[in-house]
Design a protein around this motif. Structure first.
Motif, short mmCIF file in Angstrom:
data_model
loop_
_atom_site.label_atom_id
_atom_site.label_comp_id
_atom_site.label_asym_id
_atom_site.label_seq_id
_atom_site.Cartn_x
_atom_site.Cartn_y
_atom_site.Cartn_z
N GLU A 188 0.83 -1.20 0.00
CA GLU A 188 0.00 0.00 0.00
C GLU A 188 0.87 1.25 0.00
OE1 GLU A 188 -0.49 -2.62 1.96
OE2 GLU A 188 -2.46 -3.34 1.35
N GLY A 189 1.96 1.23 0.76
CA GLY A 189 2.87 2.37 0.80
C GLY A 189 3.52 2.63 -0.54
N SER B 6 2.24 1.88 -3.51
CA SER B 6 1.22 2.46 -4.39
C SER B 6 0.99 3.93 -4.08
CB SER B 6 -0.11 1.70 -4.23
OG SER B 6 -0.02 0.43 -4.80
N GLU B 7 0.91 4.22 -2.80
CA GLU B 7 0.68 5.62 -2.40
C GLU B 7 1.82 6.52 -2.86
OE1 GLU B 7 0.05 5.44 1.80
OE2 GLU B 7 -1.85 4.37 1.57
N ALA B 8 3.03 5.97 -2.94
CA ALA B 8 4.19 6.75 -3.38
C ALA B 8 4.30 6.81 -4.91
CB ALA B 8 5.47 6.16 -2.79
N GLY B 9 3.36 6.16 -5.62
CA GLY B 9 3.34 6.22 -7.07
C GLY B 9 4.16 5.15 -7.77
#
Length: 68
Positions: free
Chosen positions: A20-21, A23-26
């Motif tokens: 998830e981290g 993905s959140e960072a792109g």
């Protein structure tokens, strides 16, 4: 953006925070879990839990009991 491939080789439960981290960072990522792919290592999930004393009630394997 970075592409990341993670190979899990551990009988413990996977951490849910990492993908998830990413993905959140792109970033894009791929994860393969050898245990979910039925990879047989030296320890099964049950043996691992017994060895780290999370479930001392699990039965001992044959090699520990002196069998094959």
């Amino acid at each position: 953006m970075t592409s990341i491939f993670s190979l899990r080789i551990h009988p413990g439960r996977p951490s849910q925070g990492c993908p998830e981290g990413l993905s959140e960072a792109g970033h894009t990522y791929g994860v393969r879990d050898l245990y979910r792919m039925k990879f047989r290592s030296e320890l099964s999930q049950e043996e691992y839990l017994r060895e780290i004393s999370q479930d001392a009630g699990l039965p001992l394997s044959g090699d520990v009991m002196g069998g094959a």
